[in-house]
Design a protein around this motif. Sequence first.
Motif, PDB file in Angstrom:
ATOM      1  N   ASP A 162       3.383  83.385  13.180  1.00 56.47           N
ATOM      2  CA  ASP A 162       2.260  82.985  14.026  1.00 56.47           C
ATOM      3  C   ASP A 162       1.169  84.047  14.082  1.00 56.47           C
ATOM      4  O   ASP A 162       0.000  83.717  14.328  1.00 56.47           O
ATOM      5  N   GLN A 163       1.513  85.310  13.863  1.00 56.45           N
ATOM      6  CA  GLN A 163       0.484  86.344  13.940  1.00 56.45           C
ATOM      7  C   GLN A 163      -0.539  86.205  12.810  1.00 56.45           C
ATOM      8  O   GLN A 163      -1.627  86.775  12.879  1.00 56.45           O
ATOM      9  N   LEU A 164      -0.200  85.433  11.801  1.00 57.04           N
ATOM     10  CA  LEU A 164      -1.098  85.255  10.659  1.00 57.04           C
ATOM     11  C   LEU A 164      -2.137  84.157  10.899  1.00 57.04           C
ATOM     12  O   LEU A 164      -3.080  84.015  10.119  1.00 57.04           O
ATOM     13  N   LEU A 165      -1.973  83.389  11.961  1.00 59.95           N
ATOM     14  CA  LEU A 165      -2.854  82.234  12.187  1.00 59.95           C
ATOM     15  C   LEU A 165      -4.341  82.598  12.250  1.00 59.95           C
ATOM     16  O   LEU A 165      -5.163  81.914  11.622  1.00 59.95           O
ATOM     17  N   PRO A 166      -4.742  83.647  12.999  1.00 59.44           N
ATOM     18  CA  PRO A 166      -6.183  83.955  13.038  1.00 59.44           C
ATOM     19  C   PRO A 166      -6.753  84.320  11.667  1.00 59.44           C
ATOM     20  O   PRO A 166      -7.894  83.968  11.353  1.00 59.44           O
TER      21      PRO A 166
ATOM     22  N   LEU B 136      -4.804  74.279  12.392  1.00 62.97           N
ATOM     23  CA  LEU B 136      -4.658  75.683  12.785  1.00 62.97           C
ATOM     24  C   LEU B 136      -5.073  75.903  14.234  1.00 62.97           C
ATOM     25  O   LEU B 136      -4.415  76.637  14.974  1.00 62.97           O
ATOM     26  N   SER B 137      -6.165  75.264  14.644  1.00 61.15           N
ATOM     27  CA  SER B 137      -6.637  75.400  16.022  1.00 61.15           C
ATOM     28  C   SER B 137      -5.592  74.881  17.008  1.00 61.15           C
ATOM     29  O   SER B 137      -5.340  75.491  18.052  1.00 61.15           O
ATOM     30  N   LYS B 138      -4.966  73.751  16.668  1.00 64.90           N
ATOM     31  CA  LYS B 138      -3.923  73.192  17.530  1.00 64.90           C
ATOM     32  C   LYS B 138      -2.734  74.143  17.612  1.00 64.90           C
ATOM     33  O   LYS B 138      -2.172  74.367  18.693  1.00 64.90           O
ATOM     34  N   LYS B 139      -2.352  74.687  16.461  1.00 68.03           N
ATOM     35  CA  LYS B 139      -1.212  75.596  16.416  1.00 68.03           C
ATOM     36  C   LYS B 139      -1.504  76.864  17.233  1.00 68.03           C
ATOM     37  O   LYS B 139      -0.662  77.344  17.980  1.00 68.03           O
ATOM     38  N   MET B 140      -2.716  77.392  17.099  1.00 71.99           N
ATOM     39  CA  MET B 140      -3.088  78.604  17.847  1.00 71.99           C
ATOM     40  C   MET B 140      -3.089  78.332  19.346  1.00 71.99           C
ATOM     41  O   MET B 140      -2.695  79.182  20.144  1.00 71.99           O
TER      42      MET B 140
ATOM     43  N   GLU C 143      -1.196  76.146  20.866  1.00 66.81           N
ATOM     44  CA  GLU C 143       0.212  76.052  21.252  1.00 66.81           C
ATOM     45  C   GLU C 143       0.816  77.441  21.435  1.00 66.81           C
ATOM     46  O   GLU C 143       1.570  77.691  22.378  1.00 66.81           O
ATOM     47  N   VAL C 144       0.500  78.334  20.509  1.00 72.08           N
ATOM     48  CA  VAL C 144       1.043  79.698  20.578  1.00 72.08           C
ATOM     49  C   VAL C 144       0.575  80.403  21.839  1.00 72.08           C
ATOM     50  O   VAL C 144       1.337  81.118  22.494  1.00 72.08           O
ATOM     51  N   LYS C 145      -0.694  80.205  22.220  1.00 74.26           N
ATOM     52  CA  LYS C 145      -1.248  80.864  23.409  1.00 74.26           C
ATOM     53  C   LYS C 145      -0.557  80.415  24.695  1.00 74.26           C
ATOM     54  O   LYS C 145      -0.470  81.156  25.658  1.00 74.26           O
ATOM     55  N   THR C 146      -0.085  79.162  24.706  1.00 66.70           N
ATOM     56  CA  THR C 146       0.549  78.646  25.932  1.00 66.70           C
ATOM     57  C   THR C 146       2.028  78.982  26.014  1.00 66.70           C
ATOM     58  O   THR C 146       2.661  78.735  27.033  1.00 66.70           O
ATOM     59  N   GLN C 147       2.579  79.535  24.952  1.00 73.37           N
ATOM     60  CA  GLN C 147       4.014  79.864  24.943  1.00 73.37           C
ATOM     61  C   GLN C 147       4.295  81.155  25.693  1.00 73.37           C
ATOM     62  O   GLN C 147       3.456  82.034  25.766  1.00 73.37           O
TER      63      GLN C 147
END
Length: 331
Positions: free
Chosen positions: A279-283, A321-325, A327-331
């Motif tokens: 997930d750190q690679l998403l940005p 990617l925006s959706k995935k990012m 999701e990650v922020k809310t975890q």
Amino acid sequence: MLRRVFLAGMAALALGATAAQAEMPKEINFGIISTESTQNLKTQWEPFLADMEKSTGMKVNAFYATDYAGVIEAMRFNKVQVAWYGNASAIQAVDRANGEVFAQKIYADGSRGYYSILIANTASTIKSLQDVINQPGKLTLGNGDPNSTSGYLMPGYYAFAKNNIDVRTFFVSSVSANHGTNLMAVANRQVDIATNNTEDLAKFQTANPDKAKLIREIWRSPLIPSDPLVWRTDLDPQAKEKLKAFLFAYGQPGPDQVHQKQVLDALGEWGGFVASSNDQLLPVRQVSLFKDRIKIDQDANLSESDKKQQLAAIDAQLDELSKKMAEVKTQ
């Protein structure tokens, strides 16, 4: 009686098979991307890898290549099982070389990121990115390795693409090199500007203080997640646990902390390691796609229908990617 002997034999075979499956590798190869000369990297990394070997019980062989792609390809063909990458090269390792991000370095101050920068000589009249934008066809560029996050991808998007600078035509010349070479090239006025990052500049200031005084930062990117460590997904589970135990304790309070902190300082004022994931690679994936989108949008050789189709495909990926990012922020 025969049945008992048969069952005992089968049990012994099963135990032997389980033990064979669980046996850790006797050695692993650790890949190190080419951010500067191999000799400098050896000086910085060998004490750390020696500590890793002692802690895990596995022989740890350093693997150096002349460019980032060499380490990625080595992991792809299982010549390297664990490696230190930048985020952009880690994307390639994850997508093409059966890699998985499992850890992330942190800095001595606890921060988990660094910055891409553009640099110029202090004697130059170039003091900002705007000074570069105002001089099309007049400047030379020391660019980074195409697989480098800070040396190529981030400045390529945030500094150049967002300002409608096509590196291929805007500069008189553009030569790709590692961070150390680009720092020296600017200090010696061999190029007008170059890409780099705050971490390598800090190391350069320590190793070459006189030359470092000749370097001026003229632009800084948004925060880049600090470098990931990647292992092959098929690495033995016991080996993975040994590596995590070593990394996450390294530099922390204990009898060897003073020594370990000295080793981490030599690597670039690192503070240790924390757990991470792909997930750190998403940005960085997002930036890479934006860059591709701009290139397609500006391609005069594409028909309108082809351009529309390719842009739609990239927009769909960006949405995912925006959706995935989110999701990650809310975890």
